[in-house]
Design an enzyme around this catalytic site. Sequence first.
Site, PDB file in Angstrom:
ATOM      1  N   CYS A   1      -2.580  -0.356 -34.787  1.00  0.00           N
ATOM      2  CA  CYS A   1      -3.334  -0.950 -33.676  1.00  0.00           C
ATOM      3  C   CYS A   1      -2.586  -2.205 -33.247  1.00  0.00           C
ATOM      4  O   CYS A   1      -1.415  -2.384 -33.610  1.00  0.00           O
ATOM      5  CB  CYS A   1      -4.796  -1.201 -34.038  1.00  0.00           C
ATOM      6  SG  CYS A   1      -5.118  -2.399 -35.338  1.00  0.00           S
TER       7      CYS A   1
ATOM      8  N   HIS B   1       2.563  -0.752 -56.823  1.00  0.00           N
ATOM      9  CA  HIS B   1       1.459  -1.327 -57.590  1.00  0.00           C
ATOM     10  C   HIS B   1       0.076  -0.848 -57.148  1.00  0.00           C
ATOM     11  O   HIS B   1      -0.821  -0.752 -57.978  1.00  0.00           O
ATOM     12  CB  HIS B   1       1.497  -2.860 -57.498  1.00  0.00           C
ATOM     13  CG  HIS B   1       2.618  -3.467 -58.288  1.00  0.00           C
ATOM     14  ND1 HIS B   1       2.687  -4.812 -58.573  1.00  0.00           N
ATOM     15  CD2 HIS B   1       3.719  -2.907 -58.870  1.00  0.00           C
ATOM     16  CE1 HIS B   1       3.783  -5.057 -59.292  1.00  0.00           C
ATOM     17  NE2 HIS B   1       4.426  -3.918 -59.472  1.00  0.00           N
TER      18      HIS B   1
ATOM     19  N   ASP C   1      -4.872   3.210 -31.848  1.00  0.00           N
ATOM     20  CA  ASP C   1      -5.619   2.984 -30.612  1.00  0.00           C
ATOM     21  C   ASP C   1      -4.583   2.705 -29.519  1.00  0.00           C
ATOM     22  O   ASP C   1      -3.374   2.887 -29.729  1.00  0.00           O
ATOM     23  CB  ASP C   1      -6.658   1.858 -30.781  1.00  0.00           C
ATOM     24  CG  ASP C   1      -6.021   0.479 -30.946  1.00  0.00           C
ATOM     25  OD1 ASP C   1      -4.775   0.394 -31.076  1.00  0.00           O
ATOM     26  OD2 ASP C   1      -6.772  -0.519 -30.955  1.00  0.00           O
TER      27      ASP C   1
ATOM     28  N   THR D   1      -2.948  -5.441 -34.048  1.00  0.00           N
ATOM     29  CA  THR D   1      -2.611  -6.284 -35.204  1.00  0.00           C
ATOM     30  C   THR D   1      -2.469  -5.498 -36.501  1.00  0.00           C
ATOM     31  O   THR D   1      -1.936  -6.025 -37.481  1.00  0.00           O
ATOM     32  CB  THR D   1      -3.737  -7.313 -35.443  1.00  0.00           C
ATOM     33  OG1 THR D   1      -4.960  -6.586 -35.683  1.00  0.00           O
ATOM     34  CG2 THR D   1      -3.916  -8.243 -34.252  1.00  0.00           C
TER      35      THR D   1
ATOM     36  N   HIS E   1      -0.920  -0.275 -63.563  1.00  0.00           N
ATOM     37  CA  HIS E   1      -1.388  -0.329 -62.177  1.00  0.00           C
ATOM     38  C   HIS E   1      -2.466   0.723 -61.919  1.00  0.00           C
ATOM     39  O   HIS E   1      -3.373   0.501 -61.117  1.00  0.00           O
ATOM     40  CB  HIS E   1      -0.210  -0.164 -61.217  1.00  0.00           C
ATOM     41  CG  HIS E   1       0.845  -1.195 -61.435  1.00  0.00           C
ATOM     42  ND1 HIS E   1       0.612  -2.537 -61.236  1.00  0.00           N
ATOM     43  CD2 HIS E   1       2.116  -1.085 -61.899  1.00  0.00           C
ATOM     44  CE1 HIS E   1       1.705  -3.215 -61.542  1.00  0.00           C
ATOM     45  NE2 HIS E   1       2.630  -2.364 -61.953  1.00  0.00           N
TER      46      HIS E   1
HETATM   47  C1  RB5 Z   1      -7.261  -3.903 -29.096  1.00  0.00           C
HETATM   48  O1  RB5 Z   1      -7.223  -4.812 -28.059  1.00  0.00           O
HETATM   49  C2  RB5 Z   1      -7.118  -4.611 -30.435  1.00  0.00           C
HETATM   50  O2  RB5 Z   1      -8.275  -5.342 -30.698  1.00  0.00           O
HETATM   51  C3  RB5 Z   1      -6.847  -3.604 -31.539  1.00  0.00           C
HETATM   52  O3  RB5 Z   1      -5.713  -2.893 -31.233  1.00  0.00           O
HETATM   53  C4  RB5 Z   1      -6.614  -4.169 -32.919  1.00  0.00           C
HETATM   54  O4  RB5 Z   1      -5.663  -5.181 -32.902  1.00  0.00           O
HETATM   55  C5  RB5 Z   1      -7.808  -4.550 -33.679  1.00  0.00           C
HETATM   56  O5  RB5 Z   1      -7.747  -5.012 -34.829  1.00  0.00           O
END
Ligand code: RB5
Length: 140
Positions: free
Chosen positions: A65, A98, A9, A67, A133
Amino acid sequence: MPRILIGSDHGGFRLKNEIIEHIKAQGFEVEDFGTHTPESCDYPVYAKKVAKEVALSGDKGILVCGTGIGMSIAANKVQGIRAALCSDTFSARMTRMHNDSNILCLGERVIGTGLALDIVDVWLKTEFQGGRHQKRIDMI
Ligand code: RB5
């Protein structure tokens, strides 16, 4: 060289482009499922596109993304996907050995580019160990 399917994203857009450049330089064929601009967008759209194609083709995928968490949650909803969110090289190695993870998830806002590219390298080169595994994966 294997084909790598990649998506992000807006929160992972910059790191996605760095990863594409990095792995293309190593000879990997890369298919970029977007996003193709830094405008705000919805990570499940890209997670689903990449995960469905990974499940269908047997290729490996990378999702980025902010996180890495949203991408991993969404990708793991697709049958046949074992998406692993990694922020260290030990986990990247172990999840290939694994879990036979077929999608790597990364958080652009969590780790630096240097570490992210190391994680990608380790994840791409580590083989699944099979044996006990495989039995565990079959239980998922
Ligand atoms: C976008 O702001 C953020 O929420 C997305 O990139 C991601 O971290 C979601 O898990």
